[in-house]
Write a protein that holds these residues in place. Structure first.
Motif, short mmCIF file in Angstrom:
data_model
loop_
_atom_site.label_atom_id
_atom_site.label_comp_id
_atom_site.label_asym_id
_atom_site.label_seq_id
_atom_site.Cartn_x
_atom_site.Cartn_y
_atom_site.Cartn_z
N THR A 61 32.19 50.62 38.01
CA THR A 61 33.28 49.73 37.60
C THR A 61 34.02 50.25 36.35
O THR A 61 35.25 50.31 36.36
N PRO A 62 33.31 50.65 35.28
CA PRO A 62 34.03 51.25 34.15
C PRO A 62 34.79 52.51 34.55
O PRO A 62 35.87 52.80 34.01
N THR A 63 34.24 53.27 35.50
CA THR A 63 34.93 54.47 35.96
C THR A 63 36.22 54.10 36.68
O THR A 63 37.27 54.71 36.44
N ALA A 64 36.15 53.10 37.56
CA ALA A 64 37.36 52.66 38.27
C ALA A 64 38.43 52.20 37.28
O ALA A 64 39.61 52.54 37.43
N ILE A 65 38.03 51.46 36.26
CA ILE A 65 39.00 50.99 35.25
C ILE A 65 39.62 52.17 34.53
O ILE A 65 40.85 52.21 34.31
N ALA A 66 38.81 53.16 34.14
CA ALA A 66 39.33 54.33 33.44
C ALA A 66 40.31 55.11 34.31
O ALA A 66 41.36 55.56 33.84
N VAL A 95 43.30 39.68 45.57
CA VAL A 95 42.60 38.83 44.60
C VAL A 95 43.61 38.25 43.61
O VAL A 95 44.43 38.98 43.04
N VAL A 96 43.53 36.95 43.43
CA VAL A 96 44.42 36.26 42.49
C VAL A 96 43.56 35.54 41.46
O VAL A 96 42.83 34.61 41.81
N GLU A 97 43.64 36.00 40.21
CA GLU A 97 42.87 35.36 39.15
C GLU A 97 43.34 33.93 38.97
O GLU A 97 44.52 33.65 38.93
N HIS A 100 41.04 32.67 42.97
CA HIS A 100 39.78 33.10 43.55
C HIS A 100 38.68 33.11 42.49
O HIS A 100 38.94 33.31 41.31
N THR A 101 37.47 32.90 42.96
CA THR A 101 36.30 32.96 42.08
C THR A 101 35.42 34.13 42.52
O THR A 101 35.63 34.74 43.58
N ALA A 102 34.41 34.43 41.71
CA ALA A 102 33.46 35.48 42.08
C ALA A 102 32.75 35.14 43.37
O ALA A 102 32.38 36.03 44.15
N LEU A 111 36.95 41.16 38.30
CA LEU A 111 37.14 41.86 37.04
C LEU A 111 38.23 42.92 37.16
O LEU A 111 39.12 43.02 36.31
N LEU A 112 38.20 43.70 38.23
CA LEU A 112 39.16 44.78 38.42
C LEU A 112 40.58 44.27 38.60
O LEU A 112 41.55 44.97 38.25
N SER A 113 40.72 43.06 39.12
CA SER A 113 42.07 42.51 39.38
C SER A 113 42.86 42.31 38.09
O SER A 113 44.09 42.16 38.14
#
Length: 333
Positions: A61-66, A95-97, A100-102, A111-113
């Motif tokens: 996940t941190p890699t995807a964000i980077a 995904v719509v913050e 949508h929920t986890a 998180l990525l959205s």
């Protein structure tokens, strides 16, 4: 549930349990090999897979964000496609913050959205088509290295430098989804994440398996203005390796009164969080958790729990940029 200790023994000296379970591991590996031989849907835009050979807990996940932020800085419009582990929606759905929920889409996509348009789809191919139709000019495939349904133009294998590839055995004899040699034959880049000492040890142990350009990075707490030094905390984490989060807090000089490791993606029910809150009050401690766990918190507890976000810092993007340039030329972009 935490990973069995014997998974991370010296790969050259597999323990008795690993040896006894190896025949089952061989069956698992053969099933994976049959699956990845299938031909996936090829899109008109590049697909970058951020995946792993280990079963979870490597820093995807941190890699995807980077990667997302790196691409955005170059003027690109990446979309994310994820299976949405633990979510109830089969998709493809964007995904719509706030909507949508986890529980709907999984914690990682939620998180990525916050960083780029994110699509959840049990079919990666359908998710990719939806992202392309919605205007993506490049796709980040969150996980899916062993899923053949969507053709990958660039595959990044992420590994925890400290744990490496464990004992080198395949589930259930070890932590791997497939043998290292087999996985690395399909990889384009290897990214190891960890401290300088962990990186050095990783290279010493696994150098004969590093057959692609090797990126190195480390996770750093994002500066939020919150000073954790001396702060009494009750820390909890439901990630692949909770101890990594606790080590981060120690490095920030937080005073950890108690550390509770939960199962990866474990639902954070009101009963569980209420119990942790009660224990924290008795200890005179502040509840603190990871960024990924925070999106699973019940609404009533969002303001009561501090979050420690981390970001990946790469030593050098040159190998990634070279690979990216190659696939962009192939796609004539």
């Amino acid at each position: 549930m935490q990973a069995p200790h014997f998974w991370f023994n010296d790969r050259n000296k597999p323990g008795l349990k690993a040896r006894l379970l190896s025949p089952l591991g061989a069956l698992y590996a053969r099933a994976t090999a049959r699956r990845v031989r299938q031909t996936g849907l090829q899109l008109n835009i590049p697909v970058i897979c951020v995946g792993n050979i280990n079963a979870g807990g490597t820093g995807k996940t941190p890699t995807a964000i980077a990667v997302i932020q790196h691409l955005q800085a170059q003027g690109m419009s990446p979309h994310i496609v994820s299976r949405g582990y633990g979510g109830t929606l089969s998709g493809p759905v964007k995904v719509v913050e706030g909507q949508h929920t986890a529980r709907d889409v999984g914690d990682e996509p939620l998180l990525l959205s916050a960083f780029a348009p994110t699509w959840v789809s049990k079919s990666r191919a359908d998710g990719g088509k939806s992202a392309q139709a919605a205007g993506a000019d490049i796709i980040i495939l969150d996980d899916g290295f062993q899923n053949p349904s969507l053709h990958k133009d660039l595959s990044i294998v992420v590994v925890d430098a400290a744990k490496g590839f464990g004992n080198g055995r395949v589930i259930p004899a070890g932590p791997l989804r497939e043998p290292v040699k087999t996985g690395m034959q399909r990889a384009d880049l290897l990214l190891s994440i960890g401290s300088n000492s962990a990186q050095k040890n990783f290279v010493e142990v696994w150098s004969d398996h590093i057959t692609t350009p090797h990126l190195k990075g480390s996770l750093r707490p994002l500066q939020t203005g919150m000073n954790f030094e001396g702060l009494r905390v009750l820390a909890f984490a439901g990630i692949g390796h909770p101890e990594k989060f606790f080590s981060t807090l120690r490095a920030m000089r937080a005073d950890i009164q108690r550390a509770e490791g939960l199962s990866d993606h474990q639902p954070l029910t009101e009963t569980l969080i209420k119990r942790l809150e009660t224990e924290a009050n008795l200890l005179g401690a502040q509840l603190v958790t990871t960024e990924k766990d925070a999106v699973r918190l019940p609404d009533a507890f969002r303001q009561k729990v501090l979050t420690v976000p981390v970001r990946l810092e790469l030593e050098d993007w040159a190998a990634f940029n070279a690979s990216l340039g190659h696939i962009l030329n192939q796609k004539h972009m």
